[in-house]
Design a protein around this motif. Structure first.
Motif, short mmCIF file in Angstrom:
data_model
loop_
_atom_site.label_atom_id
_atom_site.label_comp_id
_atom_site.label_asym_id
_atom_site.label_seq_id
_atom_site.Cartn_x
_atom_site.Cartn_y
_atom_site.Cartn_z
N ARG A 98 0.81 -1.22 0.00
CA ARG A 98 0.00 0.00 0.00
C ARG A 98 0.85 1.27 0.00
N ASP A 99 2.10 1.15 0.41
CA ASP A 99 3.00 2.31 0.48
C ASP A 99 3.65 2.50 -0.89
N ASP A 100 3.33 3.61 -1.55
CA ASP A 100 3.81 3.84 -2.91
C ASP A 100 5.33 3.90 -2.99
N SER A 101 5.97 4.62 -2.05
CA SER A 101 7.44 4.75 -2.11
C SER A 101 8.11 3.41 -1.84
N LEU A 102 7.58 2.64 -0.88
CA LEU A 102 8.12 1.32 -0.60
C LEU A 102 7.93 0.40 -1.80
N PHE A 103 6.74 0.47 -2.41
CA PHE A 103 6.45 -0.36 -3.58
C PHE A 103 7.43 -0.05 -4.72
N GLN A 104 7.69 1.23 -4.95
CA GLN A 104 8.60 1.62 -6.03
C GLN A 104 10.01 1.13 -5.75
N ARG A 105 10.44 1.23 -4.47
CA ARG A 105 11.78 0.78 -4.10
C ARG A 105 11.94 -0.71 -4.34
N MET A 106 10.93 -1.49 -3.98
CA MET A 106 11.00 -2.93 -4.15
C MET A 106 10.92 -3.32 -5.62
N LYS A 107 10.11 -2.63 -6.37
CA LYS A 107 10.01 -2.91 -7.80
C LYS A 107 11.35 -2.67 -8.49
N ASP A 108 11.98 -1.53 -8.16
CA ASP A 108 13.27 -1.23 -8.77
C ASP A 108 14.31 -2.29 -8.41
N PHE A 109 14.30 -2.71 -7.15
CA PHE A 109 15.31 -3.70 -6.75
C PHE A 109 15.08 -5.03 -7.44
N PHE A 110 13.82 -5.50 -7.48
CA PHE A 110 13.54 -6.79 -8.11
C PHE A 110 13.93 -6.78 -9.60
N ARG A 111 13.70 -5.66 -10.26
CA ARG A 111 14.03 -5.59 -11.68
C ARG A 111 15.54 -5.61 -11.90
N VAL A 112 16.28 -5.00 -10.98
CA VAL A 112 17.75 -5.06 -11.08
C VAL A 112 18.24 -6.47 -10.74
N TYR A 113 17.66 -7.06 -9.72
CA TYR A 113 18.14 -8.34 -9.21
C TYR A 113 17.76 -9.51 -10.13
N LEU A 114 16.52 -9.48 -10.65
CA LEU A 114 16.03 -10.61 -11.44
C LEU A 114 16.02 -10.35 -12.93
N PRO A 125 24.15 -2.78 5.35
CA PRO A 125 23.78 -3.38 4.06
C PRO A 125 24.09 -4.87 4.03
N LYS A 126 23.22 -5.63 3.33
CA LYS A 126 23.40 -7.07 3.20
C LYS A 126 23.98 -7.41 1.84
N ASN A 127 24.82 -8.42 1.82
CA ASN A 127 25.27 -8.95 0.55
C ASN A 127 24.14 -9.76 -0.08
N THR A 128 24.24 -10.04 -1.37
CA THR A 128 23.18 -10.78 -2.06
C THR A 128 23.72 -12.10 -2.59
N PRO A 129 22.84 -13.12 -2.73
CA PRO A 129 23.30 -14.39 -3.31
C PRO A 129 23.86 -14.21 -4.71
N LYS A 130 23.24 -13.31 -5.50
CA LYS A 130 23.76 -12.99 -6.83
C LYS A 130 24.60 -11.73 -6.72
N VAL A 131 25.82 -11.80 -7.23
CA VAL A 131 26.72 -10.66 -7.16
C VAL A 131 27.09 -10.24 -8.57
N THR A 132 26.47 -9.15 -9.03
CA THR A 132 26.79 -8.59 -10.34
C THR A 132 27.07 -7.11 -10.18
N LEU A 133 27.70 -6.55 -11.17
CA LEU A 133 28.03 -5.13 -11.11
C LEU A 133 26.77 -4.28 -10.98
N GLU A 134 25.72 -4.63 -11.71
CA GLU A 134 24.48 -3.85 -11.68
C GLU A 134 23.85 -3.89 -10.29
N ILE A 135 23.84 -5.08 -9.66
CA ILE A 135 23.24 -5.21 -8.32
C ILE A 135 24.03 -4.42 -7.29
#
Length: 664
Positions: free
Chosen positions: A123-139, A191-201
């Motif tokens: 329901r939180d627009d700013s939180l939703f946008q942050r998560m959408k951006d991250f998922f698109r970079v990550y996946l 900050p947490k490290n991620t299972p996938k490590v790429t330059l973009e992430i």
């Protein structure tokens, strides 16, 4: 005029000693201006405490500030945590089917969602946008699709592994950061490290951090630094820290993967952090924990206390227990001369290269003196060895680099000086009398020999320790980013060399040494070797920060007692074992008792080894190391005199029994 080359060697050692004392004064001045400690607590832990006792979160935070907490750590949001807080819904298609059945919920394009896809609603627009951006970079953008339900609420359809995605970091809550900053706290980002490590992430995560204003320090979360295991990505993280002049925490004993790579690249931004884990907090007492915090500040240059609260105590007022705990830590720090505030960066101090050459020349000279104790070396060969050493100093520096060059010289000092300390005072152990063959020392004369002998050993060992302390006066060693190398070798090699020396000097004809190896092995020899090996195993295993042998409860209590009353607790191996055994060996020698004397000398040599080792820990202040050595010296002499007195009295009573044991 004939030159005494031995005097030349002693001159170079003396010159190196004078320089090391000068460096020690500079280092002490530096350390005295680096005494501000920051106390930090995680916002997640504060919330856990508030939830447990049904207390207002903001009120607890304000009370913590009054007691000395100046920084609040903020972790990255995760799907798991956001779901628990009720801020998002994260479902797979099976979960959705159940909800549809129970509540009649419908999505306008549900039929386009494939089985196995994940759904996220927020329901939180700013939180939703942050998560959408991250998922698109990550996946990848093709695996993340936005949709709208009948109530015009946005959601995401995600193709990914649910178990992997629920635990990865999704950026920081702007709301939490603003709240903490408005309350006057420093913000520590986790900050947490991620299972996938790429330059973009990695770049996306670092960009998120760069947008946070007035961040205080970064402490990487969990077991990995951001970018691990890729050396290239770790260098990207290090470059970001350097470009933004962003301090980062190095948690001692945590062994975070990849942190050493970052620390070696941007060591000038490192801050030493200590924490007592949540598992330890379930069993540790407040007094023990407080002693541990103060010990970390005094002995290991810890300048950021990452404090976990007590959460499993049975007492009613858990908030007050933790407030008292924090206040006690603050009080103890202030009482010990520390200031409370933001953890600062250690000055990027290092001694010039020509200082290292002078110190190295002193160590080479000491090595030649030690060699002369084994062999008769003509003056021209002594000069040749010295010349070779002088040539090799810049060559080793050129080939190995400055840091490794310093480590080589420091290790050489740690190997040479403990042996030299014992051998140069050998008359106290090996010659009962220089003139009167049948002379029996009085009790007062015996005490003088013990004091002179132990003092001589301590002073020569102290020279070696000061040379090491001066050599490693470099901010990377003082922050423990770089460590003294070869600690186990430095513990065992001097004892081995002293053993060889005692065997070596026992034969005027060195060729007969080979004949000794051909003699049959007696049971008593096997027993002595076995006992000595047991001693060595215990000795080595109890050296360093970790040991598979637990510290006995009585020893732990003794340590705490000594820390409280002496501030700088002397090393147990030094004053409880080394000095007393050396005092016993001096007593046995004075009384012409040779039975077991050599093994006692060898085991007693742990005293000079430990003295030198004390100065290998450059992250401990030089004044603390000197005070620790002094306390070990006078306590060791007292215990040594006590042991010698008992043995002396015992010998007077039972001399006839000892007369039959005059063999080595």
């Amino acid at each position: 005029m004939k030159i005494n080359f031995k005097s030349v060697l002693i001159f170079f050692i003396f010159l190196a000693l004078i320089l090391s004392i000068f460096i020690a004064f500079q280092r002490n001045e530096l350390e005295n201006h680096f005494k501000q400690v920051e106390m930090v607590m995680s916002l997640n832990k504060v919330r856990e405490l508030a939830l447990k006792v049904d207390y207002d979160e903001n009120e607890i935070i304000q009370q913590l500030k009054e007691k000395g907490i100046s920084g609040i750590a903020i972790h990255e949001d995760t799907i798991e945590m956001l779901s628990f807080q009720g801020r998002i819904a994260f479902l797979d298609t099976n979960d959705l089917a159940i909800l549809n059945l129970i509540q009649g919920t419908r999505f306008s394009d549900l039929e386009s969602i494939a089985p196995g896809e994940l759904l996220l609603m927020c329901r939180d627009d700013s939180l939703f946008q942050r998560m959408k951006d991250f998922f698109r970079v990550y996946l990848g953008e093709e695996k993340v699709r936005e949709f709208v339900n009948e109530e015009d609420r946005h959601g995401l359809s995600i193709q990914g592994d649910k178990e992997e995605l629920i635990k990865i970091g999704m950026g920081f809550s702007e709301e939490d950061i603003k709240k903490i900053q408005n309350m006057g706290f420093n913000v520590i980002l986790r900050p947490k490290n991620t299972p996938k490590v790429t330059l973009e992430i990695i770049q996306h995560k670092l960009l998120t951090i760069s947008k946070i204003e007035n961040g205080s320090i970064i402490i990487f979360d969990e077991e990995e630094a951001l970018g691990f295991p890729s050396a290239e990505m770790l260098s990207v993280t290090a470059e970001f820290l350097q470009e933004n002049n962003y301090p980062f925490g190095v948690i001692e004993f945590a062994s975070q993967k990849g942190i050493q790579s970052i620390a070696s690249t941007v060591s000038e931004l490192a801050v030493r952090v200590h924490s007592i884990t949540k598992e330890e907090m379930e069993t540790i007492t407040a007094d023990t924990a407080i002693d541990r915090w103060i010990r970390g500040a005094q002995e290991r240059n810890i300048r950021l206390f990452y404090i976990n609260p007590f959460l499993s105590r049975e007492e009613e007022d858990l908030v007050q227990i933790n407030l008292h705990y924090i206040d006690s830590i603050r009080s103890e720090l202030v009482d010990n001369g520390y200031m409370i505030g933001k953890a600062g960066l250690f000055p990027t101090y290092q001694i010039p290269l020509y200082f290292i050459y002078i110190l190295g020349l002193g160590i080479i000279s000491a090595g030649i003196l030690l060699l002369m104790e084994f062999f008769s070396i003509p003056s021209q060969y002594m000069l040749l060895l010295l010349a070779v050493g002088i040539v090799f100093l810049p060559l080793i520096n050129l080939l190995a680099g400055k840091i490794f060059f310093m480590k080589i010289l420091a290790l050489a000092s740690a190997l040479i000086f403990p042996v030299l300390a014992v051998i140069k005072n050998k008359d106290y152990f090996l010659k009962p009398s220089l003139s009167k063959k049948n002379h029996s020392y009085s009790y007062i004369e015996l005490l003088k020999r013990i004091i002179y002998g132990i003092t001589g050993i301590m002073l020569i060992s102290l020279v070696g320790g000061l040379l090491i302390g001066a050599l490693l006066t470099h901010y990377q060693f003082m922050l423990a980013v770089q460590l003294f190398s070869g600690i186990k070798i430095a513990y065992i090699f001097p004892l081995m060399l002293i053993t060889v020396y005692l065997w070596w000097i026992g034969k005027e004809n060195k060729r007969l040494l080979i004949e000794d190896l051909k003699k049959p092995i007696l049971f008593e020899h096997v027993l002595l070797v076995l006992l000595f090996l047991i001693f060595v195993v215990i000795y080595i295993s109890r050296s360093g920060n970790f040991s598979f042998l637990p510290v006995p409860d009585i020893e732990e209590k003794m340590r705490l007692f000594l820390e409280k009353f002496l501030v700088a607790r002397p090393r147990s191996k030094e004053f409880l074992i080394g000095y007393p055994l050396l005092s016993l060996a001096i007593t046995m020698n004075a009384l012409r008792i040779h039975f077991l004397k050599y093994p006692i000398i060898i085991m007693g040599a742990v005293a000079p080894v430990t003295i030198v080792n004390t100065f290998c820990h450059v992250h401990t202040s030089i004044s603390f190391s000197l005070l620790r050595t002094f306390h070990g010296y006078w306590l060791g002499i007292l215990l040594g005199i006590l042991l010698a007195s008992i043995f002396y009295l015992f010998n007077k009573i039972f001399r006839a029994w000892f007369d039959g044991k005059k063999y080595q």
